[in-house]
Design a protein around this motif. Structure first.
Motif, PDB file in Angstrom:
ATOM      1  N   PRO A  33       0.799  -1.221   0.000  1.00 45.08           N
ATOM      2  CA  PRO A  33       0.000   0.000   0.000  1.00 45.08           C
ATOM      3  C   PRO A  33       0.834   1.275   0.000  1.00 45.08           C
ATOM      4  N   MET A  34       0.263   2.304  -0.608  1.00 45.40           N
ATOM      5  CA  MET A  34       0.912   3.606  -0.660  1.00 45.40           C
ATOM      6  C   MET A  34       0.809   4.286   0.704  1.00 45.40           C
ATOM      7  N   ASP A  35       1.841   5.045   1.051  1.00 44.59           N
ATOM      8  CA  ASP A  35       1.871   5.747   2.325  1.00 44.59           C
ATOM      9  C   ASP A  35       2.617   7.061   2.115  1.00 44.59           C
ATOM     10  N   ALA A  36       2.656   7.868   3.147  1.00 43.94           N
ATOM     11  CA  ALA A  36       3.386   9.133   3.097  1.00 43.94           C
ATOM     12  C   ALA A  36       4.086   9.354   4.428  1.00 43.94           C
ATOM     13  N   ALA A  37       5.242   9.970   4.360  1.00 46.54           N
ATOM     14  CA  ALA A  37       5.987  10.383   5.550  1.00 46.54           C
ATOM     15  C   ALA A  37       6.331  11.849   5.360  1.00 46.54           C
ATOM     16  N   SER A  38       6.338  12.604   6.463  1.00 44.91           N
ATOM     17  CA  SER A  38       6.645  14.023   6.337  1.00 44.91           C
ATOM     18  C   SER A  38       7.378  14.516   7.577  1.00 44.91           C
ATOM     19  N   TYR A  39       7.963  15.712   7.427  1.00 40.02           N
ATOM     20  CA  TYR A  39       8.593  16.377   8.562  1.00 40.02           C
ATOM     21  C   TYR A  39       8.146  17.825   8.546  1.00 40.02           C
ATOM     22  N   PRO A  40       7.669  18.348   9.651  1.00 43.69           N
ATOM     23  CA  PRO A  40       7.327  17.632  10.870  1.00 43.69           C
ATOM     24  C   PRO A  40       6.254  16.578  10.590  1.00 43.69           C
ATOM     25  N   SER A  41       6.277  15.519  11.417  1.00 40.39           N
ATOM     26  CA  SER A  41       5.401  14.387  11.146  1.00 40.39           C
ATOM     27  C   SER A  41       3.980  14.561  11.657  1.00 40.39           C
ATOM     28  N   SER A  42       3.735  15.533  12.483  1.00 36.17           N
ATOM     29  CA  SER A  42       2.384  15.753  13.004  1.00 36.17           C
ATOM     30  C   SER A  42       1.437  16.129  11.866  1.00 36.17           C
ATOM     31  N   TYR A  43       0.283  15.486  11.837  1.00 32.43           N
ATOM     32  CA  TYR A  43      -0.713  15.794  10.811  1.00 32.43           C
ATOM     33  C   TYR A  43      -1.312  17.183  11.019  1.00 32.43           C
ATOM     34  N   LYS A  48       4.837  21.947   6.252  1.00 29.70           N
ATOM     35  CA  LYS A  48       5.818  20.867   6.174  1.00 29.70           C
ATOM     36  C   LYS A  48       7.098  21.342   5.492  1.00 29.70           C
ATOM     37  N   LYS A  49       8.201  20.704   5.828  1.00 27.44           N
ATOM     38  CA  LYS A  49       9.477  20.964   5.154  1.00 27.44           C
ATOM     39  C   LYS A  49       9.695  19.954   4.033  1.00 27.44           C
ATOM     40  N   VAL A  50       9.198  18.707   4.249  1.00 24.86           N
ATOM     41  CA  VAL A  50       9.392  17.642   3.276  1.00 24.86           C
ATOM     42  C   VAL A  50       8.265  16.618   3.408  1.00 24.86           C
ATOM     43  N   LYS A  51       7.932  15.995   2.289  1.00 19.36           N
ATOM     44  CA  LYS A  51       6.970  14.891   2.283  1.00 19.36           C
ATOM     45  C   LYS A  51       7.422  13.865   1.251  1.00 19.36           C
ATOM     46  N   VAL A  52       7.343  12.586   1.622  1.00 22.30           N
ATOM     47  CA  VAL A  52       7.672  11.489   0.713  1.00 22.30           C
ATOM     48  C   VAL A  52       6.421  10.642   0.523  1.00 22.30           C
ATOM     49  N   ILE A  53       6.095  10.338  -0.719  1.00 13.64           N
ATOM     50  CA  ILE A  53       4.995   9.426  -1.032  1.00 13.64           C
ATOM     51  C   ILE A  53       5.636   8.173  -1.626  1.00 13.64           C
ATOM     52  N   TYR A  54       5.316   7.027  -1.031  1.00 10.71           N
ATOM     53  CA  TYR A  54       5.967   5.774  -1.430  1.00 10.71           C
ATOM     54  C   TYR A  54       5.050   4.601  -1.150  1.00 10.71           C
ATOM     55  N   SER A  55       5.358   3.450  -1.735  1.00 12.18           N
ATOM     56  CA  SER A  55       4.620   2.227  -1.451  1.00 12.18           C
ATOM     57  C   SER A  55       5.459   1.347  -0.537  1.00 12.18           C
ATOM     58  N   ARG A  56       4.791   0.528   0.284  1.00  9.92           N
ATOM     59  CA  ARG A  56       5.428  -0.191   1.378  1.00  9.92           C
ATOM     60  C   ARG A  56       5.435  -1.701   1.157  1.00  9.92           C
ATOM     61  N   PRO A  57       6.462  -2.218   0.472  1.00 12.56           N
ATOM     62  CA  PRO A  57       6.545  -3.672   0.289  1.00 12.56           C
ATOM     63  C   PRO A  57       6.843  -4.383   1.610  1.00 12.56           C
ATOM     64  N   GLN A  58       6.536  -5.675   1.640  1.00 16.17           N
ATOM     65  CA  GLN A  58       6.762  -6.501   2.820  1.00 16.17           C
ATOM     66  C   GLN A  58       7.762  -7.601   2.490  1.00 16.17           C
ATOM     67  N   LEU A  59       8.528  -8.005   3.477  1.00 14.67           N
ATOM     68  CA  LEU A  59       9.528  -9.055   3.267  1.00 14.67           C
ATOM     69  C   LEU A  59       8.871 -10.410   3.000  1.00 14.67           C
ATOM     70  N   LYS A  60       7.883 -10.785   3.774  1.00 15.81           N
ATOM     71  CA  LYS A  60       7.171 -12.061   3.617  1.00 15.81           C
ATOM     72  C   LYS A  60       8.136 -13.229   3.448  1.00 15.81           C
ATOM     73  N   GLY A  61       9.127 -13.319   4.344  1.00 16.27           N
ATOM     74  CA  GLY A  61      10.067 -14.428   4.322  1.00 16.27           C
ATOM     75  C   GLY A  61      11.208 -14.272   3.328  1.00 16.27           C
ATOM     76  N   ARG A  62      11.198 -13.211   2.562  1.00 17.75           N
ATOM     77  CA  ARG A  62      12.262 -12.980   1.581  1.00 17.75           C
ATOM     78  C   ARG A  62      13.341 -12.112   2.200  1.00 17.75           C
ATOM     79  N   GLY A  63      14.532 -12.191   1.666  1.00 17.26           N
ATOM     80  CA  GLY A  63      15.628 -11.368   2.148  1.00 17.26           C
ATOM     81  C   GLY A  63      15.634 -10.009   1.480  1.00 17.26           C
ATOM     82  N   LEU A  64      16.118  -9.015   2.215  1.00 19.06           N
ATOM     83  CA  LEU A  64      16.221  -7.667   1.671  1.00 19.06           C
ATOM     84  C   LEU A  64      17.082  -7.658   0.413  1.00 19.06           C
ATOM     85  N   ASP A  65      18.130  -8.487   0.396  1.00 18.21           N
ATOM     86  CA  ASP A  65      19.022  -8.538  -0.768  1.00 18.21           C
ATOM     87  C   ASP A  65      18.325  -9.032  -2.030  1.00 18.21           C
ATOM     88  N   LYS A  66      17.221  -9.735  -1.901  1.00 17.89           N
ATOM     89  CA  LYS A  66      16.457 -10.196  -3.071  1.00 17.89           C
ATOM     90  C   LYS A  66      15.534  -9.089  -3.591  1.00 17.89           C
TER      91      LYS A  66
END
Length: 180
Positions: A33-43, A48-66
């Motif tokens: 799912p898509m999410d956002a992070a910002s600074y300051p983080s309070s809604y 704001k000084k910065v905001k990042v919009i990104y999607s959040r993958p899960q490891l699900k037993g896989r290694g980060l190197d993969k």
């Protein structure tokens, strides 16, 4: 008269049993799912000084190197490449960056990650990444988390104009200092 009553009945039955007319189909929740992070983080802070919009993958037993292989350009999340917006000029990892929206790419490594701000826009993955579109490349410091993060996360920490962008996944934490 009978013909128009029959037409109304047929139309009403078609309307009742038609999925296209009665229901809109909505997709299920994205696996990353898509999410956002910002600074300051309070809604409650609108300046704001910065905001990042990104999607959040899960490891699900896989290694980060993969999922984010060392030495290869990564989209910094899943699906579309992450986008970072600076609302005023900042010093990002020791380099000056003008206010604006950039695509955030990274190149993972064992002891450091290269963090890239690119002028590319509306990018799916990192398949079409071009080094010629880089605005800056900075070094992100790598440390080890105490607990494993199953889901890729971006968060900001700090006070005032001095803050840090933190990328975390698995037991890997990558930090980039920001001044603005």
């Amino acid at each position: 008269m009978k013909k128009s009553i029959l037409s109304i009945i047929v139309f009403t039955i078609a309307l009742v049993f038609s999925n296209e007319i009665n229901a809109q189909e909505f997709p299920g929740l994205d696996k990353s799912p898509m999410d956002a992070a910002s600074y300051p983080s309070s809604y409650r802070v609108s300046n704001k000084k910065v905001k990042v919009i990104y999607s959040r993958p899960q490891l699900k037993g896989r290694g980060l190197d993969k999922l984010a292989p060392a030495g290869k350009v990564w989209r910094t999340g899943a699906n579309e490449a992450a986008e970072i917006t600076f609302y005023k000029n900042v010093n990002f990892g020791g380099k000056e960056v003008k206010a604006g929206t950039y695509t955030l790419f990274t190149i993972p490594g064992a002891t450091k990650w290269t963090v890239i701000l690119s002028t590319a826009k509306n990018v799916w993955g990192s398949y079409f990444y071009k080094e010629s579109e880089d605005v800056v490349r900075v070094t992100g410091k790598v440390s080890t988390a105490k607990e494993k993060l199953e889901v890729f996360s971006i968060a900001f920490s700090g006070e005032g104009d001095n803050f840090t962008m933190n990328l975390g996944w698995g037991k890997t934490i990558v930090t980039v200092p920001v001044k603005g």
